[in-house]
Design a protein around this motif. Sequence first.
Motif, PDB file in Angstrom:
ATOM      1  N   HIS A 181       0.755   4.327  -2.848  1.00  0.00           N
ATOM      2  CA  HIS A 181       0.538   5.744  -2.535  1.00  0.00           C
ATOM      3  C   HIS A 181       1.747   6.587  -2.920  1.00  0.00           C
ATOM      4  CE1 HIS A 181      -3.365   5.689  -0.617  1.00  0.00           C
ATOM      5  NE2 HIS A 181      -3.010   4.633   0.096  1.00  0.00           N
ATOM      6  N   GLU A 192       0.833  -1.208   0.000  1.00  0.00           N
ATOM      7  CA  GLU A 192       0.000   0.000   0.000  1.00  0.00           C
ATOM      8  C   GLU A 192       0.871   1.262   0.000  1.00  0.00           C
ATOM      9  OE1 GLU A 192      -3.985  -0.890   2.466  1.00  0.00           O
ATOM     10  OE2 GLU A 192      -2.118  -1.395   3.513  1.00  0.00           O
ATOM     11  N   ASN A 193       1.969   1.225   0.749  1.00  0.00           N
ATOM     12  CA  ASN A 193       2.890   2.368   0.781  1.00  0.00           C
ATOM     13  C   ASN A 193       3.417   2.673  -0.610  1.00  0.00           C
ATOM     14  OD1 ASN A 193       2.707   2.603   3.557  1.00  0.00           O
ATOM     15  ND2 ASN A 193       4.494   1.327   3.908  1.00  0.00           N
ATOM     16  N   HIS A 224       2.117   7.354  -6.611  1.00  0.00           N
ATOM     17  CA  HIS A 224       1.140   8.343  -7.060  1.00  0.00           C
ATOM     18  C   HIS A 224       1.410   9.731  -6.468  1.00  0.00           C
ATOM     19  CE1 HIS A 224      -1.006   4.780  -8.444  1.00  0.00           C
ATOM     20  NE2 HIS A 224      -1.520   5.594  -9.327  1.00  0.00           N
ATOM     21  N   PHE A 225       1.872   9.783  -5.234  1.00  0.00           N
ATOM     22  CA  PHE A 225       2.232  11.072  -4.632  1.00  0.00           C
ATOM     23  C   PHE A 225       3.284  11.779  -5.485  1.00  0.00           C
ATOM     24  CE2 PHE A 225       1.121   9.595  -0.082  1.00  0.00           C
ATOM     25  CZ  PHE A 225      -0.098  10.242  -0.111  1.00  0.00           C
ATOM     26  N   PHE A 237      -4.870   8.538   2.598  1.00  0.00           N
ATOM     27  CA  PHE A 237      -3.718   7.958   3.284  1.00  0.00           C
ATOM     28  C   PHE A 237      -3.840   8.143   4.795  1.00  0.00           C
ATOM     29  CE2 PHE A 237       0.654   8.122   4.865  1.00  0.00           C
ATOM     30  CZ  PHE A 237       1.174   6.948   4.351  1.00  0.00           C
ATOM     31  N   ARG A 266      -5.528  12.123  -2.180  1.00  0.00           N
ATOM     32  CA  ARG A 266      -4.789  10.911  -1.827  1.00  0.00           C
ATOM     33  C   ARG A 266      -4.237  11.022  -0.407  1.00  0.00           C
ATOM     34  NH1 ARG A 266      -3.600   7.113  -4.752  1.00  0.00           N
ATOM     35  NH2 ARG A 266      -3.814   8.298  -6.667  1.00  0.00           N
TER      36      ARG A 266
END
Length: 172
Positions: free
Chosen positions: A91, A87-88, A94-95, A114, A110
């Motif tokens: 994210h 999951e990290n 995409h960050f 998060f 997002r």
Amino acid sequence: TFLIELLKKSDYDLRRLESIEIDESQFTSYRAGNSDPIPVIYQSGYLTIKGYDERFRIYRLGFPNDEVKYGFLNSLIPYYTSLSGEENTFHIRHFVSELEEGDTDAFLQRMKVFFSSIPYELHESTERHYQAVFYLVFRLLGQFIDAEVRSANGRADAVVKTEKFIYVFEFK
């Protein structure tokens, strides 16, 4: 687990890991009961001696290399957020894209997702916990982040710089 619990219990400001100075006595203060996590991090091999000031007898510590640094920081995320490594990665990837493209709406959405994924049992009442999570995210992004940035107009909690954009964050 011991080290992570020590970091959380001591409310250690993870941003300080970027520039650590200690005297010789702190190298041996890693025994049980001590609330300073730096000797334990050093004894674990995550930090190494980067310099020594003979006049004041102060050691400067730092991560030996980026692999150790990002491995250590990545290992902290699940304990501060309870998100899995998979999951990290999702994210963080995409960050990076959203910040580089200047898509602040998508980035903020997002970020809300998060932070809302952090179970209430892990919520800390201190701003420092959220600053630590934010710091970890941006360090893992590989972006340049400054924390507690002071200016003539006050203080910003974090400033992130990309090639095209500068972002200023205030935590509330």
